[in-house]
Design an enzyme around this catalytic site. Structure first.
Site, short mmCIF file in Angstrom:
data_model
loop_
_atom_site.label_atom_id
_atom_site.label_comp_id
_atom_site.label_asym_id
_atom_site.label_seq_id
_atom_site.Cartn_x
_atom_site.Cartn_y
_atom_site.Cartn_z
N ASP A 165 0.86 -1.18 0.00
CA ASP A 165 0.00 0.00 0.00
C ASP A 165 0.89 1.23 0.00
O ASP A 165 2.10 1.13 0.19
CB ASP A 165 -0.99 -0.03 1.16
N GLN A 201 -11.71 7.51 -4.47
CA GLN A 201 -12.11 8.11 -3.19
C GLN A 201 -13.39 8.92 -3.38
O GLN A 201 -13.90 9.04 -4.48
CB GLN A 201 -10.98 8.99 -2.64
N ASP A 254 -8.23 -7.19 1.36
CA ASP A 254 -7.20 -7.36 2.41
C ASP A 254 -7.79 -6.85 3.70
O ASP A 254 -8.67 -5.99 3.68
CB ASP A 254 -5.94 -6.55 2.08
N CYS A 288 -11.95 -28.66 9.27
CA CYS A 288 -10.95 -27.72 8.75
C CYS A 288 -9.60 -28.42 8.60
O CYS A 288 -9.20 -29.21 9.47
CB CYS A 288 -10.83 -26.53 9.69
N CYS A 311 -6.59 -26.87 8.38
CA CYS A 311 -5.44 -26.01 8.74
C CYS A 311 -4.54 -26.74 9.73
O CYS A 311 -4.96 -27.71 10.36
CB CYS A 311 -5.93 -24.68 9.32
N CYS A 320 -6.16 -27.10 13.32
CA CYS A 320 -7.31 -28.01 13.46
C CYS A 320 -6.91 -29.47 13.25
O CYS A 320 -7.51 -30.38 13.84
CB CYS A 320 -8.41 -27.62 12.48
N HIS A 350 -5.03 -20.55 11.66
CA HIS A 350 -6.39 -21.02 11.40
C HIS A 350 -7.22 -19.96 10.68
O HIS A 350 -7.89 -20.25 9.68
CB HIS A 350 -7.10 -21.44 12.69
#
Length: 381
Positions: A92, A197, A274, A312, A314, A317, A343
């Site tokens: 950014d 904007q 994001d 899950c 991940c 998990c 997670h």
């Protein structure tokens, strides 16, 4: 047509695409995992990011300019080499810090003067400086320098600010073209996204979208949302703006948001997202599940032998119980944060994959309705 973005499928307004970059192809819609200082807060490494399905990492221009400094990153061969990440990175522009450091800044035509939040020293950043820093960082996608406007703000101020943001965008484009042509530049194919904007004034937003669309940038972002307006106001702005941005370029909604926000924005034509939310929540034991968010600190999980989210895949998990992770938090063990951040980011990346599959399969609207119902969230108007 854009040579980088390919629209593969539409389901209503939801778009399924591919975006080709110097560091690989991004499947959209996509959620970018936020690593402000070239690292995800919560002891998550770039090797972890591969494992949890992250496509794009996002870092912060202003923060990296202060430490380790963009000169150091440049000397280390750019962000990709510095942090050992071989997929796309978006940086950014520092524009959001202009908003968040409101007490410490002065906005002028040439740029913004503000004080470092670390040691108070005086810093100047304008469009050229932001492009130079991002060129040194050698990110895949650089964001144009803009002013993120407080909501609500007087209409007259918003008009002046948006006009200045447009002038700054022209300067960004010119400077990036110059930097990309220099022999010492690490990423000579660095891409530039412009930012729309206009606070919650739809007519100002639409006019600005039309103006910046003529600049033929690599992508376009909707900025200045999720800063105090209601969810419905945000959705209304997205709905108004998206049709006036180029349909053959990716559209990025900055800093958003909850899983429900993402579903609503995808259904209005947004491709990139994001947000610090999944990592920040994870660091405090708040985790996302298919039935909504839960707080692992609650006493009811003390003897809970189930994983954070049943089914899950991940790392947390697959290996640990809610009871164990709760114990780690209570014992102030760093592993607690790490497992919950992993997670939550996995949950977001998997959600995006499921969204892409739903658009591909033509069942996105049903998928969205089902998810909102599971999470107990009312659909927007």
């Amino acid at each position: 047509m854009s040579k980088n973005y390919t629209l593969l499928k539409k389901d209503g307004e939801a778009r399924r695409g591919e975006f080709k970059t110097p560091h690989g192809v991004i499947q959209t819609p996509v959620f970018m995992n936020v690593g402000t200082l070239a690292a995800i807060k919560g002891a998550v490494s770039t090797t972890d990011l591969h494992e949890i399905g992250c496509q794009v990492e996002l870092s912060n221009t202003y923060h990296l300019h202060l430490r380790p400094t963009d000169d150091v990153v440049y000397k280390m061969g750019g962000l990709h080499q510095f942090m050992n990440w071989d997929r796309p990175i978006l940086t950014d522009s520092g524009g959001f810090q202009v908003f968040s450091l409101a007490q410490m800044r002065k906005i002028k035509e040439e740029g913004v003067y503000f004080n470092s939040h670390i040691d108070g020293r005086r810093i100047f950043m304008g469009p050229e400086e932001s492009m130079q820093i991002q060129s040194n960082l050698a990110s895949t996608i650089a964001m144009a320098f803009d002013e993120c406007i407080k909501i609500p703000s007087p209409r007259e101020y918003v008009e002046r600010s948006v006009a200045r943001t447009t002038r700054w965008l022209e300067r960004c484009k010119k400077e990036m073209d110059r930097l990309n042509s220099l022999p010492g530049t690490i990423n000579k194919q660095q891409m530039l996204f412009g930012i729309n904007q206009g606070a919650t004034f739809k007519d100002i937003r639409i006019e600005h979208a039309k103006t910046i669309s003529k600049m033929d940038l690599d992508g376009y972002a909707i900025g200045g949302l999720a800063v105090g307006e209601t969810h419905q106001e945000m959705y209304d702005v997205i709905e108004a703006v998206v049709p006036h941005l180029p349909q053959d370029k990716p559209i990025y909604l900055m800093g958003v948001g909850t899983p429900a926000n993402i579903l609503e924005a995808v259904s209005r034509g947004v491709d990139f997202f994001d947000c610090v939310l999944p990592a920040r929540n994870g660091r405090h034991g708040h985790v996302f599940t298919k039935h909504g968010k839960i707080n692992l600190m609650n006493a009811k999980y003390e003897l809970d032998t189930s994983p954070i989210d049943e089914g899950c895949q991940c790392p947390a998990c697959k290996n640990y119980t809610r009871a164990y992770i709760r114990h780690l938090f209570k014992a102030k063990e760093m592993l607690a944060m790490r497992l919950c951040v992993l997670h939550n980011l996995y949950f977001y990346n998997k959600l995006m994959e499921d969204i892409r599959n739903a658009i591909d399969g033509g069942y996105f609207q049903d998928f969205k309705a089902q998810k909102l119902e599971e999470w107990g969230v009312e659909p927007s108007k």
